[in-house]
Design a protein around this motif. Sequence first.
Motif, PDB file in Angstrom:
ATOM      1  N   ALA A  45      54.707  76.159  60.750  1.00 25.74           N
ATOM      2  CA  ALA A  45      53.916  76.921  59.777  1.00 25.74           C
ATOM      3  C   ALA A  45      53.309  76.001  58.723  1.00 25.74           C
ATOM      4  O   ALA A  45      52.138  76.152  58.362  1.00 25.74           O
ATOM      5  N   ALA A  46      54.079  75.023  58.257  1.00 24.44           N
ATOM      6  CA  ALA A  46      53.561  74.086  57.261  1.00 24.44           C
ATOM      7  C   ALA A  46      52.454  73.210  57.852  1.00 24.44           C
ATOM      8  O   ALA A  46      51.423  72.981  57.202  1.00 24.44           O
ATOM      9  N   GLU A  47      52.665  72.729  59.073  1.00 24.21           N
ATOM     10  CA  GLU A  47      51.625  71.918  59.726  1.00 24.21           C
ATOM     11  C   GLU A  47      50.341  72.715  59.912  1.00 24.21           C
ATOM     12  O   GLU A  47      49.244  72.222  59.623  1.00 24.21           O
ATOM     13  N   GLU A  48      50.474  73.934  60.395  1.00 24.08           N
ATOM     14  CA  GLU A  48      49.294  74.762  60.643  1.00 24.08           C
ATOM     15  C   GLU A  48      48.609  75.160  59.340  1.00 24.08           C
ATOM     16  O   GLU A  48      47.387  75.260  59.294  1.00 24.08           O
ATOM     17  N   ALA A  49      49.383  75.367  58.273  1.00 22.62           N
ATOM     18  CA  ALA A  49      48.776  75.661  56.973  1.00 22.62           C
ATOM     19  C   ALA A  49      47.929  74.477  56.507  1.00 22.62           C
ATOM     20  O   ALA A  49      46.832  74.662  55.955  1.00 22.62           O
ATOM     21  N   TYR A  50      48.411  73.283  56.741  1.00 27.77           N
ATOM     22  CA  TYR A  50      47.645  72.078  56.402  1.00 27.77           C
ATOM     23  C   TYR A  50      46.314  72.075  57.149  1.00 27.77           C
ATOM     24  O   TYR A  50      45.261  71.812  56.565  1.00 27.77           O
ATOM     25  N   TYR A  51      46.357  72.364  58.443  1.00 28.19           N
ATOM     26  CA  TYR A  51      45.121  72.347  59.241  1.00 28.19           C
ATOM     27  C   TYR A  51      44.168  73.473  58.844  1.00 28.19           C
ATOM     28  O   TYR A  51      42.948  73.298  58.891  1.00 28.19           O
ATOM     29  N   ARG A  55      40.459  72.702  57.689  1.00 27.83           N
ATOM     30  CA  ARG A  55      39.300  73.317  58.342  1.00 27.83           C
ATOM     31  C   ARG A  55      38.543  74.232  57.390  1.00 27.83           C
ATOM     32  O   ARG A  55      37.340  74.415  57.513  1.00 27.83           O
ATOM     33  N   GLY A  56      39.288  74.879  56.503  1.00 27.51           N
ATOM     34  CA  GLY A  56      38.668  75.799  55.565  1.00 27.51           C
ATOM     35  C   GLY A  56      38.545  77.218  56.086  1.00 27.51           C
ATOM     36  O   GLY A  56      37.926  78.054  55.441  1.00 27.51           O
TER      37      GLY A  56
END
Length: 146
Positions: A45-51, A55-56
């Motif tokens: 979840a943290a990794e995907e939140a970063y992406y 990406r915006g």
Amino acid sequence: MPRSVLSGSINSPKVDLIVDLGNPFLNLTFDGFLKIGTVAAAKVAAEEAYYVVKRGSLSHHNFEQTLKKMCKEGAYWGTVAGVYVGLEYGVERIRGTRDWKNAMFGGALTGAVISAASNNGRDKIVTDAIAGGAIATAAEFLNYLT
């Protein structure tokens, strides 16, 4: 010259979910599965939140893929942790003592079992057993430091 010392401690919140399966082996194994599986899901979840921030934007497809990845990683990490905790407990019961060797044997057995279940060759199973034993032993020694 006056000296000052800064001391203190940081306490993390403790969250426990108690599920009694009627057997200490099953209780420990299930507890390890839940705790480490949750850590893995939070990592994804943290990794995907970063992406998403990078990406915006967040699409429905990306959100669905993230949930699938969280479940997959959580199940894998949780399974490895459950196997490790169960094997370490079993080694402790067989040996009749609680020390760092239980972690070493439990880690080595876990590395071998998970590797064999992944249909790896003999050399890979042996190296995974060595790595599992080394990682578990190092973690156990780190626990003695704190």
